[in-house]
Design an enzyme around this catalytic site. Structure first.
Site, PDB file in Angstrom:
ATOM      1  N   HIS A 100      -5.899 -11.897  14.082  1.00  0.00           N
ATOM      2  CA  HIS A 100      -4.471 -11.628  14.030  1.00  0.00           C
ATOM      3  C   HIS A 100      -3.922 -11.581  15.444  1.00  0.00           C
ATOM      4  CE1 HIS A 100      -5.167 -10.712   9.861  1.00  0.00           C
ATOM      5  NE2 HIS A 100      -5.950  -9.690  10.153  1.00  0.00           N
TER       6      HIS A 100
ATOM      7  N   TYR B 230       0.886  -5.713  13.187  1.00  0.00           N
ATOM      8  CA  TYR B 230      -0.245  -5.054  12.516  1.00  0.00           C
ATOM      9  C   TYR B 230      -1.239  -4.517  13.532  1.00  0.00           C
ATOM     10  CZ  TYR B 230      -3.678  -4.141   8.887  1.00  0.00           C
ATOM     11  OH  TYR B 230      -4.562  -3.530   8.038  1.00  0.00           O
TER      12      TYR B 230
ATOM     13  N   ASP C  95      -5.830  -7.889   6.261  1.00  0.00           N
ATOM     14  CA  ASP C  95      -7.207  -7.773   6.743  1.00  0.00           C
ATOM     15  C   ASP C  95      -8.151  -7.647   5.552  1.00  0.00           C
ATOM     16  OD1 ASP C  95      -6.713  -5.230   5.823  1.00  0.00           O
ATOM     17  OD2 ASP C  95      -7.034  -4.217   7.723  1.00  0.00           O
TER      18      ASP C  95
ATOM     19  N   GLU D 150       0.793  -1.229   0.000  1.00  0.00           N
ATOM     20  CA  GLU D 150       0.000   0.000   0.000  1.00  0.00           C
ATOM     21  C   GLU D 150       0.826   1.281   0.000  1.00  0.00           C
ATOM     22  OE1 GLU D 150      -2.501  -2.863   2.520  1.00  0.00           O
ATOM     23  OE2 GLU D 150      -0.398  -2.411   2.214  1.00  0.00           O
TER      24      GLU D 150
ATOM     25  N   GLU E 290      -9.698  -5.074   4.241  1.00  0.00           N
ATOM     26  CA  GLU E 290      -9.379  -3.980   3.321  1.00  0.00           C
ATOM     27  C   GLU E 290      -8.150  -4.315   2.488  1.00  0.00           C
ATOM     28  OE1 GLU E 290     -11.052  -1.009   2.648  1.00  0.00           O
ATOM     29  OE2 GLU E 290     -12.597  -2.087   3.755  1.00  0.00           O
TER      30      GLU E 290
ATOM     31  N   ARG F 264      -4.457  -3.383  13.202  1.00  0.00           N
ATOM     32  CA  ARG F 264      -5.910  -3.573  13.101  1.00  0.00           C
ATOM     33  C   ARG F 264      -6.226  -5.027  13.426  1.00  0.00           C
ATOM     34  NH1 ARG F 264      -4.804   0.053   8.837  1.00  0.00           N
ATOM     35  NH2 ARG F 264      -5.803   2.071   9.176  1.00  0.00           N
TER      36      ARG F 264
ATOM     37  N   ASP G 197      -2.076  -5.305   3.259  1.00  0.00           N
ATOM     38  CA  ASP G 197      -2.297  -5.600   4.679  1.00  0.00           C
ATOM     39  C   ASP G 197      -3.129  -6.869   4.892  1.00  0.00           C
ATOM     40  OD1 ASP G 197      -0.827  -3.461   5.468  1.00  0.00           O
ATOM     41  OD2 ASP G 197      -2.528  -2.129   5.825  1.00  0.00           O
TER      42      ASP G 197
END
Length: 866
Positions: free
Chosen positions: A340, A293, A82, A7, A84, A295, A80
């Protein structure tokens, strides 16, 4: 060549260093495309087909990715780990497939930390894209689009002055509004406490009266002063001896490592950070390889991380601080694919990372993770009961002593608020029969307190308890309701604005189901079922749409006056609170003063928003704005001293000049001054000092090594780096923007070309209900105008840009569009020459004249639209 997509550029630079020459790592700069903000982007009648559009500022980036992908042997999507991140990878793959640039081999890798080991291990274990996670993303994106783009036009047409509404934001706003109602409805009760100040063996302590005249006292038992004074005298007159000493050992275990939610809560409590600021800092720390991470809903740590934490504890403390066995924390994840690790340091030998706020947040994460593996704290709680000779009066003293600190030596979890009866401290050693010396007795008056307004920490906690939204979205949810001015912050607490109350009342009255806590939480559970592969995403959308669309159509069929009339009754207690004299709160006092009868106040709706007016209009001109800019209770604050700068000791003064309000530190030539932006409704000394300290250095650019500066200029907040500029969304971003976001903004500005700061809008609104274009108020050559990207409409001469409402903007654009395109000014046709008169005599021919320069057509001037 192997192409890796991530990203952010900071993440790309680090990963490319780990992977070597055979790999090329490119950043997508977040999402590359989205649903266009206009009607029809999601088509329920076409089985919820969705149209996607590449962001204008990402077209160059997509081309760069496509060009390299055509040369690559393998595409590795490493966004990432997740929902998203999975969606970004899916968008990139889909775009490349349509451009016929997809390599033969496409794989997905995820890692929970940006370290050499984590990245290389992930590269050795690639997988395919997870379709269940992608479906969950599609369902959520379509759901939010359908909710917003179907409900917002209803608001604009049936609730003048209202802005758009979101699925989760509306429920978060409802929580704040309901708390405001509880506070307003709260009736304080008086109560008294009687406390004896005692001393024994040179140690002073307090004991509270818990039994009076044989009756056990509850909190509200002594409700008036007379009883309190009589009880105080009884305690003063009687000797008290120790009747009982109870000592009870207590153990406190550490809290688990941080999840996204608990990190936001603790950072708000202990560091005063907003949720959005916390997440920006955590993103920077993650991309720097300092933490895992950020989130996550998980509380578990990897076994190697637990071992590293235990080693760090043994290196820093004696063996008593390390439990015999590792502590294992488990979370009941609704979806194993999205579970996670907890947020923790990637290296427990590294106790510092980042600078400024980043370093403070890292310290919090480091200490919480280390404490989670430490021994329990041993405490001793002592309760001493004292009685008078009759046994009818009883005092009680409590104390708590830490015998062994354990994890408390490193970290103690914060509390939103502490109870007034909480007592900690050391009591003297006492035995039965001891008679402590009485130094005095106090009778204190108290009043019960209403429930506290939400802070960011307590609001996040409540949203999580109710299962509304997801922790990763809380920061943007809270920022949205602040940006729309539905709430304001005072002393780190949320206050509901009139506009927020009006919107909540409208939604509760006409869309009660869709702002219900159970419904919103249930929708989150269903989305989790989709991501777990247990529910089909289009079936979820069908079940939502079959009820929601008819409901919006039903409300749209109502007349605006019918809506206002129902809201008048729904908001009656707030709009017309009881009067002190017991009179009718709806009775118009202006009519009474002028001798008119029958004047009744009621809520009305106009093209500029809601207002309260008298039924005797037009004879009575009384009006009161409600939920409109410029309504009661608004203002930009009074001039004068705001407080002192703790560094210089100088007074910070608030003043008003020819260009508006500003703050000043010092006097004369050396004084520092800063204008007060209009988007800071909760302006205070802290904000004044922040503005006076500008510019702010965000950090050094990962590619050039030169500083990135955040500041506020003539056209609003901006970033500057190497003579190039990037626009920031609002004043808060000047102080909150992190390195990753700053690099992204500057890169996008570079793609648009030019180093100048584009003229910032004077004001922005949502999308136009017909064209779908974002509405903005701009400063034009011939005065301010409002535009939706297709139609420009000049503001009336007496209209101030800052006072323009969204409803007015729509009305001006629609009126201008109805007139058709502006007529272009052209040159006048040259005057025709009169024909020469014929003469009888023949004359010699005149010389041929040269071209007349003045007769050349002049270029038509371009008239500014509107």
């Amino acid at each position: 060549m192997q192409l890796v997509i991530v990203e952010s550029p900071a993440k790309a630079k680090t990963i490319e260093k780990y992977l070597g020459k055979d790999y090329k790592v490119l950043a997508s700069y977040g999402h590359v495309r989205d649903l266009p903000p206009k009607d029809g982007s999601v088509r329920p009648d076409d089985d919820f087909a969705m149209d996607w559009e590449v962001y204008r500022d990402k077209t160059g980036r997509v081309k760069d990715i496509a060009d390299l992908a055509k040369k690559a042997d393998r595409l590795i999507l490493a966004t990432d780990p997740d929902r998203e991140g999975e969606a970004i990878s899916w968008h990139v793959r889909d775009l490349l497939a349509k451009k016929k640039a997809l390599p033969a081999e496409v794989e997905r890798v995820t890692f929970n930390a940006i370290t050499r080991n984590a990245v290389t291990e992930a590269m050795a274990r690639p997988r395919a894209l997870d379709q269940d996670l992608i479906d969950a993303y599609l369902a959520r994106r379509a759901l939010d689009y359908l909710y917003g783009f179907t409900l917002s036009p209803v608001l604009w047409r049936r609730l003048p002055g209202a802005k758009s509404a979101g699925r989760v934001q509306s429920v978060a706003l409802r929580l704040i509004v309901e708390r405001e109602r509880e506070i307003e409805a709260f009736v304080a009760q008086e109560y008294w406490s009687v406390v004896a100040h005692l001393q024994h063996d040179g140690t002073a302590f307090d004991a509270r009266l818990v039994t009076y005249d044989g009756q056990k006292l509850e909190r509200l038992s002594i409700g008036e002063e007379g009883t309190a004074l009589a009880a105080r005298k009884a305690v003063e007159d009687a000797p008290f001896t120790v009747e009982e000493v109870e000592t009870r050992p207590l153990k406190r275990n550490p809290a688990p490592p941080f999840t996204t939610s608990t990190l936001q809560q603790e950072a708000a409590r202990k560091l005063g950070f907003s949720a959005s600021h916390t997440m920006r800092l955590a993103q920077n720390l993650y991309e720097a390889g300092a933490i895992t991470y950020m989130r996550t809903d998980g509380v578990q740590m990897d076994s190697s991380a637990i071992s590293a934490a235990r080693k760090a504890i043994s290196d820093r403390f004696s063996g008593h601080y390390l439990p015999e066995k590792p502590r294992i924390y488990q979370t009941k994840a609704k979806n194993a694919q999205e579970a996670h690790e907890a947020i923790r340091p990637t290296d427990f030998a590294r106790d510092k990372a980042g600078q400024g706020d980043e370093a403070r947040l890292y310290d919090l994460i480091f200490k919480r993770a280390m404490a989670s593996q430490m021994a329990a704290a041993s405490l001793e709680r002592t309760t001493v009961t004292l009685r008078d000779p009759t046994g009818r009066h009883e005092l009680r003293a409590t104390g708590q002593v830490v015998k062994f600190p354990g994890f408390l030596a490193v970290y103690e979890e914060g509390l939103d608020q502490r109870g007034e009866d909480d007592e900690e401290g050391l009591l003297p050693l006492m035995r039965k029969g001891d008679s402590p010396h009485k130094q005095g007795v106090d009778a204190a008056q108290h009043f019960t307190q209403p429930p506290p307004r939400f802070s960011e920490a307590s609001l996040v906690k409540r949203l999580e308890e109710l299962g509304i939204g997801r922790p990763s979205t809380y920061a943007s949810t809270i920022q949205t309701i602040r940006d729309r001015a539905y709430v304001r912050m005072e002393k780190n607490r949320f206050f509901a604005e009139e506009s927020g109350r009006l919107l909540t009342a409208f939604l509760e009255r006409f869309f009660e189901r869709y702002v219900g806590y159970d419904f919103t939480a249930g929708m989150e559970d269903e989305l989790d079922e989709v991501s777990a592969g247990k529910e089909e995403w289009k079936a979820l959308l069908r079940a939502f749409w079959v009820d929601f669309k008819p409901k919006t159509d039903e409300v749209m069929d109502k007349k605006p006056s019918e809506v206002t009339e129902e809201l008048d009754g729904y908001l009656s207690d707030f709009l017309f609170p009881p009067r002190a004299d017991g009179g009718d709160p709806r009775q118009c006092q202006v009519c009474i003063a002028e001798g008119r009868e029958g004047g009744r106040l009621a809520l009305r709706g106009g093209k500029f928003g809601a207002f309260v007016a008298c039924s005797n209009y037009p004879e009575c001109k009384y009006t009161r704005r409600f939920a409109q800019p410029g309504g009661e209770g608004e203002g930009d604050g009074a001039d004068g001293a705001m407080g002192k700068d703790p560094e210089t000791g100088l007074e910070v003064m608030r003043k008003t000049g020819r260009f508006g309000p500003y703050v000043e530190l010092g006097e004369g030539k050396d004084a520092r001054r800063a204008s007060i932006p209009k988007d800071l409704p909760d302006f205070d000394l802290e904000w004044a000092l922040k503005l006076l300290a500008l510019p702010r250095i965000v950090g050094t650019h990962p590619e050039t090594g030169n500083e990135i500066e955040a500041n506020i200029g003539r056209y609003g907040p901006y970033l500057r780096h190497d003579g190039k500029y990037g626009k920031l969304a609002n004043t808060r971003e000047v102080f909150e923007v992190g390195m990753n976001r700053a690099v992204d903004i500057l890169a996008q500005a570079g793609q648009r070309g030019g180093g100048r700061v584009a003229a910032a809008p004077l004001k922005t609104f949502g999308a136009h209900p017909t064209s779908g274009g974002e509405m903005k108020v701009m400063a034009g050559r011939y005065g301010p105008y409002v535009t939706d990207g297709a139609t420009n409409a000049t503001l009336p001469r007496d209209a101030k840009p800052e006072d323009l409402t969204e409803a007015q903007a729509i009305e001006l654009i629609d009126a201008r569009a109805a007139k058709g395109p502006p007529k272009k000014k052209g040159r006048k046709a040259p005057a025709k020459k009169a024909p020469a008169k014929k003469t009888a005599a023949k004359k010699p021919a005149a010389k041929k004249a040269g071209p007349n320069k003045n007769s050349a057509p002049k270029a038509a001037k371009k008239a500014e639209a509107g």
